[in-house]
Write an enzyme that holds these catalytic residues in place. Sequence first.
Site, PDB file in Angstrom:
ATOM      1  N   ASP A  57      24.989  21.674  62.287  1.00  0.00           N
ATOM      2  CA  ASP A  57      23.790  22.385  62.736  1.00  0.00           C
ATOM      3  C   ASP A  57      23.114  23.166  61.615  1.00  0.00           C
ATOM      4  O   ASP A  57      23.728  23.494  60.601  1.00  0.00           O
ATOM      5  CB  ASP A  57      24.166  23.389  63.830  1.00  0.00           C
ATOM      6  CG  ASP A  57      24.465  22.726  65.172  1.00  0.00           C
ATOM      7  OD1 ASP A  57      24.590  21.489  65.220  1.00  0.00           O
ATOM      8  OD2 ASP A  57      24.584  23.462  66.168  1.00  0.00           O
ATOM      9  N   HIS A 203      28.480  23.644  60.251  1.00  0.00           N
ATOM     10  CA  HIS A 203      27.122  23.959  59.793  1.00  0.00           C
ATOM     11  C   HIS A 203      26.931  23.493  58.352  1.00  0.00           C
ATOM     12  O   HIS A 203      27.749  23.796  57.490  1.00  0.00           O
ATOM     13  CB  HIS A 203      26.866  25.456  59.886  1.00  0.00           C
ATOM     14  CG  HIS A 203      26.860  25.974  61.295  1.00  0.00           C
ATOM     15  ND1 HIS A 203      28.019  26.193  62.003  1.00  0.00           N
ATOM     16  CD2 HIS A 203      25.837  26.265  62.128  1.00  0.00           C
ATOM     17  CE1 HIS A 203      27.707  26.617  63.218  1.00  0.00           C
ATOM     18  NE2 HIS A 203      26.384  26.675  63.329  1.00  0.00           N
TER      19      HIS A 203
HETATM   20 ZN    ZN Z   1      22.491  26.926  64.997  1.00  0.00          ZN
END
Ligand code: ZN
Length: 250
Positions: A57, A203
């Site tokens: 993400d 991430h």
């Molecule tokens: Zn996020």
Amino acid sequence: MGPGISRAGYAAAALAAGGLAVAQAGPGITALRPVRDRFFPRLSGQGRSGHVALTFDDGPDPAATPLFIEALAERGLRTTFFMLGARVEREPALAAEVAAAGHEIGVHGWEHRFLPLRGPRATFADLTRARDVIAEASGRVPWLFRPPYGVLSSPALAAARARGLTCVLWTCWGREWTPGADAAAVYATLASGLDGGGTVLLHDSDTTSPAGSWRAALGALPALLDECSRRNLLVGPLGEHGPAWSPPGL
Ligand SMILES: [Zn+2]
């Protein structure tokens, strides 16, 4: 996800799926996990038992994303990246590079805004703009949506549905945004939640976390992939996560 936002965010959230809404007043979305997993397996990220969906993400990030692409290419893996529209607008070539490497790109919103605080019109515009800029940069219309902080709202669900986006959260995370987290700590957190059929969240950007925290995620990746191999779990994108996991219309 990110640091310091989850408690207030989750407490304020309303989670809904499949026409049903689950109001949330408790300590967090995780409190709903058993309910979510049982009744909304796709929203939860539950797929076929021999497969693990790997997702990243908050990118694309010119400092980090190419390193993730390289690490995944070394293993011959394709995964899913949930990107922010505003970042794709700044780095369209990088988004195109991710798509060209065979990865799936989903929508993570325009900016990393907490959707329950936004109205229907702003939410609809946010998702539409992000979807369109990703489609233009990557050459593919996205079909997946992960809300920032993992928190949905009724307008976000309606907007996602109207835009043909399937909402998906995750089952397992590395919490690399935790201050001081290193690769070993991230891997330990991942390993404690790793299971066949799950969806892993990492991430490839520090948009919502301490500077450079993506390095801990990148550092944990080889051990995570080795552990999946050891357990005979295939790793891939959400689009290969099971029979229910394909773009609408396919
Ligand atoms: Zn996020």
